[in-house]
Design a protein around this motif. Structure first.
Motif, PDB file in Angstrom:
ATOM      1  N   ILE A 146     -16.490   8.667  -6.773  1.00 52.62           N
ATOM      2  CA  ILE A 146     -17.470   7.651  -6.392  1.00 52.62           C
ATOM      3  C   ILE A 146     -18.232   8.080  -5.147  1.00 52.62           C
ATOM      4  CG2 ILE A 146     -17.742   5.273  -5.579  1.00 52.62           C
ATOM      5  CD1 ILE A 146     -15.240   4.632  -7.355  1.00 52.62           C
ATOM      6  N   ASP A 147     -17.503   8.472  -4.105  1.00 57.18           N
ATOM      7  CA  ASP A 147     -18.133   8.861  -2.841  1.00 57.18           C
ATOM      8  C   ASP A 147     -18.217  10.381  -2.760  1.00 57.18           C
ATOM      9  OD1 ASP A 147     -19.013   9.338  -0.281  1.00 57.18           O
ATOM     10  OD2 ASP A 147     -17.799   7.761   0.618  1.00 57.18           O
ATOM     11  N   ARG A 148     -19.232  10.937  -3.373  1.00 54.17           N
ATOM     12  CA  ARG A 148     -19.361  12.396  -3.427  1.00 54.17           C
ATOM     13  C   ARG A 148     -19.696  13.002  -2.071  1.00 54.17           C
ATOM     14  NH1 ARG A 148     -22.574  12.542  -9.022  1.00 54.17           N
ATOM     15  NH2 ARG A 148     -20.813  12.052 -10.363  1.00 54.17           N
ATOM     16  N   ASP A 149     -20.358  12.241  -1.200  1.00 51.82           N
ATOM     17  CA  ASP A 149     -20.667  12.782   0.126  1.00 51.82           C
ATOM     18  C   ASP A 149     -19.390  13.097   0.892  1.00 51.82           C
ATOM     19  OD1 ASP A 149     -23.401  12.635  -0.314  1.00 51.82           O
ATOM     20  OD2 ASP A 149     -23.628  10.696   0.690  1.00 51.82           O
ATOM     21  N   ASP A 150     -18.445  12.164   0.929  1.00 55.63           N
ATOM     22  CA  ASP A 150     -17.169  12.423   1.599  1.00 55.63           C
ATOM     23  C   ASP A 150     -16.393  13.517   0.878  1.00 55.63           C
ATOM     24  OD1 ASP A 150     -17.553  10.684   3.686  1.00 55.63           O
ATOM     25  OD2 ASP A 150     -16.285   9.091   2.870  1.00 55.63           O
ATOM     26  N   PHE A 151     -16.385  13.475  -0.443  1.00 57.43           N
ATOM     27  CA  PHE A 151     -15.700  14.493  -1.230  1.00 57.43           C
ATOM     28  C   PHE A 151     -16.235  15.880  -0.872  1.00 57.43           C
ATOM     29  CE2 PHE A 151     -15.512  17.266  -4.937  1.00 57.43           C
ATOM     30  CZ  PHE A 151     -14.181  17.171  -5.311  1.00 57.43           C
ATOM     31  N   ASP A 152     -17.559  16.031  -0.893  1.00 58.31           N
ATOM     32  CA  ASP A 152     -18.172  17.324  -0.585  1.00 58.31           C
ATOM     33  C   ASP A 152     -17.891  17.739   0.856  1.00 58.31           C
ATOM     34  OD1 ASP A 152     -19.184  17.460  -3.167  1.00 58.31           O
ATOM     35  OD2 ASP A 152     -21.185  16.768  -2.589  1.00 58.31           O
ATOM     36  N   HIS A 153     -17.916  16.781   1.769  1.00 54.59           N
ATOM     37  CA  HIS A 153     -17.630  17.086   3.171  1.00 54.59           C
ATOM     38  C   HIS A 153     -16.218  17.657   3.317  1.00 54.59           C
ATOM     39  CE1 HIS A 153     -17.262  16.682   7.507  1.00 54.59           C
ATOM     40  NE2 HIS A 153     -16.164  15.963   7.312  1.00 54.59           N
ATOM     41  N   PHE A 154     -15.238  16.987   2.746  1.00 51.81           N
ATOM     42  CA  PHE A 154     -13.859  17.455   2.885  1.00 51.81           C
ATOM     43  C   PHE A 154     -13.613  18.733   2.086  1.00 51.81           C
ATOM     44  CE2 PHE A 154     -13.247  12.889   3.968  1.00 51.81           C
ATOM     45  CZ  PHE A 154     -13.005  13.129   5.307  1.00 51.81           C
ATOM     46  N   LEU A 155     -14.252  18.861   0.949  1.00 52.51           N
ATOM     47  CA  LEU A 155     -14.112  20.097   0.185  1.00 52.51           C
ATOM     48  C   LEU A 155     -14.635  21.284   1.002  1.00 52.51           C
ATOM     49  CD1 LEU A 155     -13.090  20.942  -2.633  1.00 52.51           C
ATOM     50  CD2 LEU A 155     -15.450  20.849  -3.400  1.00 52.51           C
ATOM     51  N   SER A 156     -15.706  21.059   1.742  1.00 54.63           N
ATOM     52  CA  SER A 156     -16.267  22.139   2.569  1.00 54.63           C
ATOM     53  C   SER A 156     -15.350  22.494   3.738  1.00 54.63           C
ATOM     54  CB  SER A 156     -17.653  21.760   3.088  1.00 54.63           C
ATOM     55  OG  SER A 156     -17.570  20.815   4.134  1.00 54.63           O
ATOM     56  N   LYS A 157     -14.471  21.585   4.138  1.00 52.08           N
ATOM     57  CA  LYS A 157     -13.530  21.824   5.233  1.00 52.08           C
ATOM     58  C   LYS A 157     -12.250  22.519   4.771  1.00 52.08           C
ATOM     59  CE  LYS A 157     -15.691  19.470   8.528  1.00 52.08           C
ATOM     60  NZ  LYS A 157     -16.202  20.124   9.712  1.00 52.08           N
ATOM     61  N   ALA A 158     -12.040  22.577   3.457  1.00 52.83           N
ATOM     62  CA  ALA A 158     -10.788  23.121   2.920  1.00 52.83           C
ATOM     63  C   ALA A 158     -10.698  24.627   3.129  1.00 52.83           C
ATOM     64  CB  ALA A 158     -10.670  22.797   1.434  1.00 52.83           C
ATOM     65  N   ILE A 159      -9.516  25.077   3.537  1.00 53.10           N
ATOM     66  CA  ILE A 159      -9.283  26.512   3.683  1.00 53.10           C
ATOM     67  C   ILE A 159      -8.897  27.131   2.340  1.00 53.10           C
ATOM     68  CG2 ILE A 159      -8.624  26.345   6.118  1.00 53.10           C
ATOM     69  CD1 ILE A 159      -5.662  26.760   5.103  1.00 53.10           C
ATOM     70  N   GLN A 160      -8.499  26.275   1.392  1.00 55.60           N
ATOM     71  CA  GLN A 160      -8.138  26.748   0.061  1.00 55.60           C
ATOM     72  C   GLN A 160      -8.400  25.637  -0.943  1.00 55.60           C
ATOM     73  OE1 GLN A 160      -3.941  27.434  -0.707  1.00 55.60           O
ATOM     74  NE2 GLN A 160      -4.433  29.168  -2.015  1.00 55.60           N
ATOM     75  N   VAL A 161      -9.005  26.000  -2.077  1.00 55.40           N
ATOM     76  CA  VAL A 161      -9.253  25.042  -3.160  1.00 55.40           C
ATOM     77  C   VAL A 161      -8.728  25.658  -4.451  1.00 55.40           C
ATOM     78  CG1 VAL A 161     -11.000  23.772  -4.471  1.00 55.40           C
ATOM     79  CG2 VAL A 161     -11.338  24.160  -2.015  1.00 55.40           C
ATOM     80  N   ALA A 162      -7.881  24.914  -5.141  1.00 50.03           N
ATOM     81  CA  ALA A 162      -7.364  25.336  -6.446  1.00 50.03           C
ATOM     82  C   ALA A 162      -7.787  24.295  -7.472  1.00 50.03           C
ATOM     83  CB  ALA A 162      -5.842  25.442  -6.408  1.00 50.03           C
ATOM     84  N   THR A 163      -8.121  24.739  -8.657  1.00 44.76           N
ATOM     85  CA  THR A 163      -8.479  23.819  -9.741  1.00 44.76           C
ATOM     86  C   THR A 163      -7.495  24.020 -10.881  1.00 44.76           C
ATOM     87  OG1 THR A 163     -10.821  23.956  -9.132  1.00 44.76           O
ATOM     88  CG2 THR A 163     -10.312  23.067 -11.307  1.00 44.76           C
ATOM     89  N   MET A 164      -6.919  22.931 -11.334  1.00 44.85           N
ATOM     90  CA  MET A 164      -5.976  22.988 -12.443  1.00 44.85           C
ATOM     91  C   MET A 164      -6.719  23.415 -13.710  1.00 44.85           C
ATOM     92  SD  MET A 164      -3.254  22.317 -10.848  1.00 44.85           S
ATOM     93  CE  MET A 164      -2.142  22.325 -12.236  1.00 44.85           C
ATOM     94  N   PRO A 165      -6.012  23.957 -14.702  1.00 45.81           N
ATOM     95  CA  PRO A 165      -6.669  24.512 -15.890  1.00 45.81           C
ATOM     96  C   PRO A 165      -7.043  23.453 -16.934  1.00 45.81           C
ATOM     97  CG  PRO A 165      -4.326  24.868 -16.041  1.00 45.81           C
ATOM     98  CD  PRO A 165      -4.581  24.254 -14.686  1.00 45.81           C
ATOM     99  N   PHE A 166      -7.700  22.408 -16.470  1.00 45.08           N
ATOM    100  CA  PHE A 166      -8.176  21.360 -17.369  1.00 45.08           C
ATOM    101  C   PHE A 166      -9.694  21.308 -17.249  1.00 45.08           C
ATOM    102  CE2 PHE A 166      -3.866  20.164 -16.429  1.00 45.08           C
ATOM    103  CZ  PHE A 166      -3.377  19.634 -17.616  1.00 45.08           C
ATOM    104  N   ARG A 167     -10.359  21.203 -18.369  1.00 49.02           N
ATOM    105  CA  ARG A 167     -11.825  21.087 -18.337  1.00 49.02           C
ATOM    106  C   ARG A 167     -12.256  19.685 -17.939  1.00 49.02           C
ATOM    107  NH1 ARG A 167     -16.145  23.266 -22.775  1.00 49.02           N
ATOM    108  NH2 ARG A 167     -17.952  22.519 -21.641  1.00 49.02           N
ATOM    109  N   TYR A 168     -11.515  18.691 -18.435  1.00 49.46           N
ATOM    110  CA  TYR A 168     -11.892  17.296 -18.205  1.00 49.46           C
ATOM    111  C   TYR A 168     -10.800  16.546 -17.448  1.00 49.46           C
ATOM    112  CZ  TYR A 168     -15.285  18.502 -21.754  1.00 49.46           C
ATOM    113  OH  TYR A 168     -16.284  19.128 -22.445  1.00 49.46           O
ATOM    114  N   SER A 169     -11.231  15.667 -16.589  1.00 52.81           N
ATOM    115  CA  SER A 169     -10.309  14.813 -15.837  1.00 52.81           C
ATOM    116  C   SER A 169      -9.694  13.782 -16.767  1.00 52.81           C
ATOM    117  CB  SER A 169     -11.057  14.106 -14.702  1.00 52.81           C
ATOM    118  OG  SER A 169     -11.570  15.042 -13.793  1.00 52.81           O
TER     119      SER A 169
END
Length: 145
Positions: free
Chosen positions: A63-86
């Motif tokens: 819902i709040d993509r601005d906060d999501f993007d802000h915190f994602l940009s602060k992450a030292i590591q990002v992993a994505t699970m092997p699912f195409r869809y949530s």
């Protein structure tokens, strides 16, 4: 911030205080609500932020993509699970991966059962089964959002 958000944020910051600074590594899925409050508390406590995303399309469901993007940009590591869809299975898998990477689970939880697969009560139960210590954060006056 709303009243519950402020209460939860303050309680999470207090719970993280013993770990603040370079020894704090917070891991979150960055979902709306408690995950983003936790991310804000980690960043404000000068800790390192890691993110585990449940699926490739996860951002589309935030819902709040601005906060999501802000915190994602602060992450030292990002992993994505092997699912195409949530979906609930992707959320559960992301939570289990988060637990595999964690020494302690800080759960913003009112103690109520999960409404859906992978909600907080389920994650707390899995953490306890795995022997991951759980610190429940639920300040007086907070309400489930």
């Amino acid at each position: 911030m709303g009243e519950t958000t402020e209460l939860v944020y303050g309680a999470v910051v207090a719970a993280l205080r013993p770990y603040a600074g370079s020894k704090l590594h917070g891991i979150t899925c960055l979902c709306d609500g408690a995950d983003q409050i936790f991310a804000r508390a980690v960043v404000d406590s000068e800790g390192a932020l890691q993110v585990v995303l449940p699926a490739a399309d996860y951002r589309d469901n935030i819902i709040d993509r601005d906060d999501f993007d802000h915190f994602l940009s602060k992450a030292i590591q990002v992993a994505t699970m092997p699912f195409r869809y949530s979906n609930r299975q992707a959320f559960r898998a992301a939570s289990e991966e988060l637990l595999r990477r964690s020494d302690v689970l800080f759960a913003v939880w009112d103690g109520e059962p999960s409404r859906q697969l992978g909600d907080t009560a389920d994650v707390v139960a899995v953490a306890r089964d795995l022997g991951v210590p759980v610190v429940v954060v639920w300040p007086a006056g907070a309400q489930r959002l």
